[in-house]
Design an enzyme around this catalytic site. Structure first.
Site, PDB file in Angstrom:
ATOM      1  N   ASP A 109       0.827  -1.205   0.000  1.00 37.26           N
ATOM      2  CA  ASP A 109       0.000   0.000   0.000  1.00 37.26           C
ATOM      3  C   ASP A 109       0.861   1.255   0.000  1.00 37.26           C
ATOM      4  O   ASP A 109       2.073   1.183   0.191  1.00 37.26           O
ATOM      5  CB  ASP A 109      -0.997   0.002   1.181  1.00 37.26           C
ATOM      6  CG  ASP A 109      -0.345  -0.371   2.508  1.00 37.26           C
ATOM      7  OD1 ASP A 109       0.891  -0.412   2.589  1.00 37.26           O
ATOM      8  OD2 ASP A 109      -1.084  -0.620   3.477  1.00 37.26           O
ATOM      9  N   ASN A 132      -7.837  -1.190  14.033  1.00 34.10           N
ATOM     10  CA  ASN A 132      -9.243  -1.334  13.618  1.00 34.10           C
ATOM     11  C   ASN A 132      -9.456  -2.582  12.751  1.00 34.10           C
ATOM     12  O   ASN A 132     -10.508  -2.762  12.172  1.00 34.10           O
ATOM     13  CB  ASN A 132      -9.714  -0.085  12.865  1.00 34.10           C
ATOM     14  CG  ASN A 132      -8.935   0.138  11.569  1.00 34.10           C
ATOM     15  OD1 ASN A 132      -8.007  -0.607  11.265  1.00 34.10           O
ATOM     16  ND2 ASN A 132      -9.316   1.152  10.808  1.00 34.10           N
ATOM     17  N   HIS A 163      -7.706  -3.376  10.002  1.00 30.18           N
ATOM     18  CA  HIS A 163      -7.382  -3.276   8.575  1.00 30.18           C
ATOM     19  C   HIS A 163      -6.165  -4.123   8.231  1.00 30.18           C
ATOM     20  O   HIS A 163      -5.297  -4.375   9.063  1.00 30.18           O
ATOM     21  CB  HIS A 163      -7.231  -1.814   8.117  1.00 30.18           C
ATOM     22  CG  HIS A 163      -5.985  -1.109   8.564  1.00 30.18           C
ATOM     23  ND1 HIS A 163      -5.909   0.266   8.679  1.00 30.18           N
ATOM     24  CD2 HIS A 163      -4.744  -1.558   8.901  1.00 30.18           C
ATOM     25  CE1 HIS A 163      -4.690   0.613   9.055  1.00 30.18           C
ATOM     26  NE2 HIS A 163      -3.978  -0.471   9.199  1.00 30.18           N
ATOM     27  N   GLU A 172      -9.797  -0.751   4.936  1.00 34.59           N
ATOM     28  CA  GLU A 172     -10.412  -0.295   6.179  1.00 34.59           C
ATOM     29  C   GLU A 172     -11.716  -1.046   6.435  1.00 34.59           C
ATOM     30  O   GLU A 172     -12.260  -1.680   5.521  1.00 34.59           O
ATOM     31  CB  GLU A 172     -10.688   1.215   6.072  1.00 34.59           C
ATOM     32  CG  GLU A 172      -9.437   2.077   5.859  1.00 34.59           C
ATOM     33  CD  GLU A 172      -8.597   2.260   7.124  1.00 34.59           C
ATOM     34  OE1 GLU A 172      -8.533   1.355   7.975  1.00 34.59           O
ATOM     35  OE2 GLU A 172      -7.988   3.341   7.259  1.00 34.59           O
TER      36      GLU A 172
END
Ligand code: F6R
Length: 239
Positions: A65, A133, A135, A140
């Site tokens: 990413d 979270n 991810h 996400e």
């Protein structure tokens, strides 16, 4: 799914390095997808320590990413990170390094081209961290399990968590390019690393909670060849 619990971060990093090195020894032309972030730093240090014992010259590298809007020379870019923390220190060939360029204007083309490249060079092993979270990459919460490489809006939690790397956070930390979940799942082998107390809650939910797009990492539980390496602190809520 194989879960390996290690005493601490150093042991976790050594274990991950062992897996990567054995992969390269078994298949010197391995295609490897690399994550960034703090968790993988120990692994990359270990790989550099072992550089005289491993030949990286035939591996093909991809990155997972990148922040959208950052040029590859920007010190906060993942492009810069991977070169600085790993590629510049091993004998990988420049032409075998495939990195997402966050400064690209035609992002649609970039994503399509990256998927094409990955089709040509299927990933043998992918290295992942996990966000607080849930991810993976920058997929996400809410990301579709069938998603491909694309542009994504970063969540508030990710912006907050990753702001520790930025002095000037507000300008850049809004969007990113990420391999999609389905792209990640196509990797022949996956290793996911998590270390520290702040990952304990998400590791519990990832491994024990329902498989849901609300927690993107849970998609990995369907994969046939995944190894999760955690240290004691990250594993502390499992039992
Ligand atoms: C980085 C990436 C992210 C990180 C995750 C954990 O390339 O894709 O998913 O792996 O945010 O980051 P750290 O390791 O900094 O806690």
């Amino acid at each position: 799914m194989k879960i390996i619990e290690k005493e601490d971060y150093t042991e976790l990093s050594k274990e991950a390095a062992k897996i990567i090195i054995s992969q390269i020894k078994k298949k010197p032309t391995s295609v490897i997808c690399f994550a960034t972030g703090s968790t993988v730093l120990g692994l990359y240090k270990e790989l550099i320590n072992k550089k005289n014992k491993v030949d990286f010259s035939k591996i093909i590298a991809f990155n997972l990413d990148e922040y959208l809007g950052l040029s590859k020379n920007n010190k906060q870019s993942y492009n810069y990170f991977l070169k600085k923390k790993l590629f510049n220190h091993i004998n990988i060939k420049k032409q075998n390094i495939n990195l997402l360029d966050g400064s690209t204007k035609n992002t649609k083309k970039l994503c399509i081209d990256y998927e094409k490249k990955l089709k040509k060079h299927p990933i043998d092993i992918i290295i992942l961290g996990i966000g607080v979270n849930g991810h993976i990459g920058f997929n996400e919460p809410g990301s579709k399990f069938n998603s491909k490489t694309r542009i994504i809006n970063l969540s508030k939690e990710t912006i907050k968590s990753n702001s520790r790397f930025f002095k000037n956070i507000k300008e850049f930390l809004k969007k990113a390019i990420t391999l999609g979940i389905s792209t990640i799942l196509k990797s022949k082998k996956i290793i996911l690393l998590a270390s520290g107390k702040n990952k304990a809650e998400i590791i519990k939910n990832f491994l024990k909670g329902p498989i849901t797009e609300k927690l993107p990492a849970t998609a990995l539980r369907k994969h046939k060849n995944i190894t999760v390496i955690i240290d004691k602190k990250a594993a502390s809520l499992l039992n």
